[in-house]
Design an enzyme around this catalytic site. Structure first.
Site, PDB file in Angstrom:
ATOM      1  N   ASP A  56       0.830  -1.200   0.000  1.00 60.84           N
ATOM      2  CA  ASP A  56       0.000   0.000   0.000  1.00 60.84           C
ATOM      3  C   ASP A  56       0.868   1.256   0.000  1.00 60.84           C
ATOM      4  O   ASP A  56       0.627   2.194  -0.759  1.00 60.84           O
ATOM      5  CB  ASP A  56      -0.928  -0.016   1.219  1.00 60.84           C
ATOM      6  N   GLU A 128      -1.850  -5.491  -3.624  1.00 58.18           N
ATOM      7  CA  GLU A 128      -0.866  -4.804  -2.779  1.00 58.18           C
ATOM      8  C   GLU A 128       0.235  -5.763  -2.344  1.00 58.18           C
ATOM      9  O   GLU A 128       1.426  -5.411  -2.357  1.00 58.18           O
ATOM     10  CB  GLU A 128      -1.551  -4.203  -1.555  1.00 58.18           C
TER      11      GLU A 128
END
Length: 238
Positions: A56, A128
């Site tokens: 992220d 992610e």
């Protein structure tokens, strides 16, 4: 970590899809291991949550750098708003779907029965985690190049068409900027569930008045849900 021959074959299939071969197979194996699996299988300790966290942050940085370099004439406000449309659950879920990443996930039986592979937040988390795995296995530049090569067209579509993903926090704030110039605040109301599956409840406030509340797997999701409810209530859109 021991990886079965069957698992290695699946990893090789994925590597062929994306055109990248992992030096450390454990990294991509962990990226494709959902927390529900480690909760049910003895001896399996590592799941992809830590990789999600790293992914992220790195994706946020890469998208910021790309926008900064390629849209020098755009304001900070535009850059921030555009980044929020690219670095979000909907966008990452779509990126995951391009290579069917969630189909390689190891799930626990309970999550399988509840259609885990089809959930947007699971797909986004998987993307992610894979991004973090590529970064750790190679370099920042290698991940940067991978994203440009495989997702430039999709990213440009999102950049040029701001109706693809609705950023309700921005829409709600712009509405109030035009009406009363007050800044909206988002506050944590509650969090529940086990550590690996937290559910957050956030409230959006105008002054001391709560406009709406929303829930989500993380605070960002809960804030967007609260903003959506408030926007639809105030503006009357459904």
């Amino acid at each position: 970590m021991d990886i079965s021959k069957e698992r290695l074959k699946k990893i090789e299939d994925f590597e062929n899809k994306i055109g990248y071969t992992f030096k450390d197979k454990d990294l991509i194996d962990v990226a494709f291991t959902h927390s529900s699996y480690t909760n049910e299988v003895r001896g399996k300790k590592n799941n992809n949550e830590r990789l999600e966290f790293l992914g992220d942050a790195i994706l946020d940085m890469i998208v910021s750098e790309i926008l900064f370099k390629n849209f020098s004439h755009k304001s900070e406000g535009w850059l921030t708003k555009t980044r929020s449309r690219l670095v979000c659950t909907q966008s990452f879920a779509k990126a995951c779907d391009k290579f069917q990443m969630s189909s390689y996930l190891n799930f626990g039986n309970g999550e399988k029965q509840h259609g885990g592979k089809l959930k947007k937040h699971v797909k986004a988390d998987t993307f992610e985690a894979v991004a973090a795995a590529i970064y750790l296995d190679s370099s920042y530049q290698n991940l940067y190049d991978f994203l440009i090569k495989n997702y430039k067209a999709e990213a440009m579509e999102i950049i040029m068409d701001d109706t693809i993903f609705n950023d309700y926090k921005t829409k709600l704030q712009e509405y109030h900027n035009a009406k009363d110039k007050k800044i909206l605040k988002y506050v944590l109301v509650a969090e529940s569930g086990p550590e690996h599956e937290k559910i957050f409840t956030m409230a959006v406030k105008l002054g001391n008045r709560i406009l709406a509340q929303g829930t989500g797997r993380n605070k960002k999701q809960a804030e967007q849900e609260a903003a959506k409810k408030a926007y639809e209530k105030i503006v009357g859109k459904k």
